[in-house]
Design a protein around this motif. Structure first.
Motif, PDB file in Angstrom:
ATOM      1  N   ALA A   1     -41.179   2.874  58.209  1.00 47.95           N
ATOM      2  CA  ALA A   1     -41.182   1.411  58.277  1.00 47.95           C
ATOM      3  C   ALA A   1     -40.331   0.800  57.170  1.00 47.95           C
ATOM      4  O   ALA A   1     -39.579  -0.157  57.407  1.00 47.95           O
ATOM      5  CB  ALA A   1     -42.617   0.894  58.190  1.00 47.95           C
TER       6      ALA A   1
ATOM      7  N   LEU B   1     -44.696  -2.809  59.016  1.00 46.02           N
ATOM      8  CA  LEU B   1     -43.590  -3.621  59.518  1.00 46.02           C
ATOM      9  C   LEU B   1     -43.981  -5.084  59.676  1.00 46.02           C
ATOM     10  O   LEU B   1     -43.233  -5.987  59.270  1.00 46.02           O
ATOM     11  CB  LEU B   1     -43.128  -3.063  60.871  1.00 46.02           C
ATOM     12  CG  LEU B   1     -42.365  -1.737  60.816  1.00 46.02           C
ATOM     13  CD1 LEU B   1     -42.363  -1.065  62.181  1.00 46.02           C
ATOM     14  CD2 LEU B   1     -40.934  -1.966  60.332  1.00 46.02           C
TER      15      LEU B   1
ATOM     16  N   LEU C   1     -37.177  -1.679  57.605  1.00 45.66           N
ATOM     17  CA  LEU C   1     -37.133  -3.021  57.006  1.00 45.66           C
ATOM     18  C   LEU C   1     -35.909  -3.177  56.111  1.00 45.66           C
ATOM     19  O   LEU C   1     -35.258  -4.235  56.122  1.00 45.66           O
ATOM     20  CB  LEU C   1     -38.419  -3.265  56.205  1.00 45.66           C
ATOM     21  CG  LEU C   1     -39.693  -3.468  57.027  1.00 45.66           C
ATOM     22  CD1 LEU C   1     -40.913  -3.457  56.113  1.00 45.66           C
ATOM     23  CD2 LEU C   1     -39.628  -4.773  57.814  1.00 45.66           C
TER      24      LEU C   1
ATOM     25  N   VAL D   1     -43.323  -7.196  65.762  1.00 48.45           N
ATOM     26  CA  VAL D   1     -43.641  -5.830  66.143  1.00 48.45           C
ATOM     27  C   VAL D   1     -44.299  -5.777  67.513  1.00 48.45           C
ATOM     28  O   VAL D   1     -45.186  -6.584  67.816  1.00 48.45           O
ATOM     29  CB  VAL D   1     -44.563  -5.171  65.105  1.00 48.45           C
ATOM     30  CG1 VAL D   1     -44.996  -3.783  65.561  1.00 48.45           C
ATOM     31  CG2 VAL D   1     -43.864  -5.075  63.750  1.00 48.45           C
TER      32      VAL D   1
ATOM     33  N   ALA E   1     -41.458  -8.283  60.010  1.00 50.42           N
ATOM     34  CA  ALA E   1     -40.861  -7.978  61.309  1.00 50.42           C
ATOM     35  C   ALA E   1     -41.763  -8.452  62.441  1.00 50.42           C
ATOM     36  O   ALA E   1     -42.973  -8.608  62.276  1.00 50.42           O
ATOM     37  CB  ALA E   1     -40.630  -6.475  61.432  1.00 50.42           C
TER      38      ALA E   1
END
Length: 479
Positions: free
Chosen positions: A461, A29, A465, A36, A34
């Motif tokens: 993941a 991720l 996404l 996280v 992202a």
């Protein structure tokens, strides 16, 4: 609970669980763009992967190797800077302690199912009657397999119980610590399941597979370890997640997860953490609790997942006291032989980095405990060590006292995959998918090995996404 803090720009994903599955999901991720936050309830990352030491020698205290023919775990290790520490075993020769003797593991089988009777006969693992029963497979009419079947039940029907009890069970037990007469062949050994569907004879199917494999160049070792221990992998992944901007919080149990008009939130006692998506990467019991209100059907399925517990007894001896031990990597023990240990690994033979770190020391370990046969795990550490030494003395003549011994207990460590497991996983994922921005991953779903856990994490993941990409491209995303 306090008010949920206002969301900052960017895609924020909370990963619950700091085992290798959660860490692999967090890594995927954060490298995918992202923001996280990973939350681990205990004070330690890595789950069933744990590095330690005994008598000053580094060792693994949990899983010790990963399947290298599946790329996911090895690729993750390389991605987090461990490429130069990847090492194959120094020896691939293993034994099986059965019928009163330590015997070489026969070659040319698929999880104990042979494609050639000659190596099996030469090993002495089966009696003459047992060998004759295996040979009957070639003469039997086809056996219906249906959508799934227990591997032990099917193989016993084709080749006899002796093969299952003395070869299939210890090999399968080394992975699941489970009962072969309940473990799903489709989930645990899918290649064998396909052979059973497409071939009248298992002997013929395994033989054809081996012949095809013999004509291809094999891409390196079957298994791989990491110098210093497989337990280094989760720590390296955690470092990579932090270096990419991710946050990791240990000693942070999650009390609840939920949704409101603004998105997801994760309850941490009096605190609520806002998120755009959540990945639940915990064992099934914790996932059941977290999903009970949100996805009761998924939680109900997860509540049926059962686990086996086990203990690993690690011992260090003076090298001189271990000179008479076999040169291989260790041996497996069929339960039918009535011993306490189910396996022993000669770690100083198997891993060059252990031998190099302790040239005057010999490290080995035993494992104790099988699914629903865990009464011995209630004994204290000293008793487990004594039981191990008794069996080692009978098996290989080891009579010396160890320099040091330690016991690591993995309670509820190995999820069981009964017949119908894959259908159950499909139902769980269907129920969870009805909640956008929520995914699950881990050993309870697609496989208990490290590559399977990494693959499960990457799937979760990648789906998160993909779902969050429109959000990232929207107004105020900052991207």
């Amino acid at each position: 609970m306090s008010d949920i803090p206002r969301r900052r720009p960017g895609r924020h994903v909370v990963v619950i669980g700091g085992g290798i599955s959660g860490l692999a999901a967090a890594h995927r991720l954060v490298t995918g763009g992202a923001r996280v936050t990973l939350l681990e309830a205990s004070g330690r990352l890595g789950g069933k992967l744990r590095a330690g030491e005994i008598a000053g020698v580094p060792v693994d205290l949990g899983a010790e190797s990963m399947l290298a023919r599946r790329p996911e775990a090895v690729e993750l290790a390389r991605a987090v800077g461990l490429a130069d520490r990847l090492q194959p075993p120094a020896t691939a020769t293993a034994g099986i302690w059965t019928r009163g003797s330590l015997r070489l593991m026969p070659k040319g089988h698929m999880m104990g199912v042979p494609g050639d009777l000659a190596p099996l006969a030469a090993s002495g693992v089966l009696s003459d009657e047992g060998l004759a029963r295996v040979a009957r497979d070639a003469e039997l009419p086809p056996t219906e397999i249906g959508d799934d079947v227990a591997i032990g039940t099917y193989v016993a029907e084709r080749m006899g119980r002796e093969l299952v009890d003395r070869l299939v069970e210890p090999l399968l037990g080394g992975v699941y610590a489970g009962d072969p007469y309940r473990i799903s062949m489709r989930a645990a050994v899918p290649q064998l399941f396909e052979l059973a569907r497409t071939h009248r004879s298992l002997l013929d199917g395994v033989h054809e597979t081996q012949q095809r494999a013999a004509g291809r160049q094999q891409p390196g070792p079957v298994f791989m370890g990491i110098a210093g221990g497989i337990g280094r992998l989760p720590l390296a992944v955690a470092d990579a997640v932090r270096a990419a901007g991710g946050e990791i919080r240990t000693d942070t149990p999650v009390s609840a997860i939920g949704r409101d008009a603004d998105g997801w939130w994760v309850g941490l006692g009096a605190e609520r953490l806002a998120a755009d998506a959540v990945v639940v990467a915990t064992p099934a019991p914790a996932a059941t609790r977290l999903l009970d209100d949100l996805a009761p059907a998924a939680a109900g399925e997860l509540a049926s997942v059962r686990y086996a517990s086990m203990a690993l007894v690690t011992m260090a001896f003076r090298r001189a006291d271990a000179e008479g031990l076999p040169s291989g990597s260790g041996f497996l023990v069929p339960p039918v032989d009535g011993r306490k240990i189910k396996a022993s690994t000669f770690a100083s033979n198997k891993w060059g980095w252990i031998a190099d770190a302790g040239p005057g020391t010999f490290v080995l370990r035993t494992s104790i405990g099988r699914f629903e046969e865990e009464a011995d795990l209630e004994r204290d550490d000293a008793e487990l060590v004594a039981m191990s030494l008794k069996d080692l003395g009978d098996a290989v003549g080891l009579s010396a006292a160890p320099l040091q011994a330690r016991v690591d207990r993995w309670d509820g460590g190995l999820p069981q995959y009964p017949v119908g497991h894959l259908a159950r996983v499909a139902r769980i994922r269907e129920h969870v998918a009805a909640l956008p921005g929520l995914r699950v991953c881990g050993a309870a779903y697609d496989g208990v090995g490290i590559p399977a856990c990494v693959s499960s994490a990457h799937r979760a993941a990648d789906e998160i996404l993909a779902a969050l990409t429109p959000l990232a491209q929207g107004p105020g995303s900052g991207e």
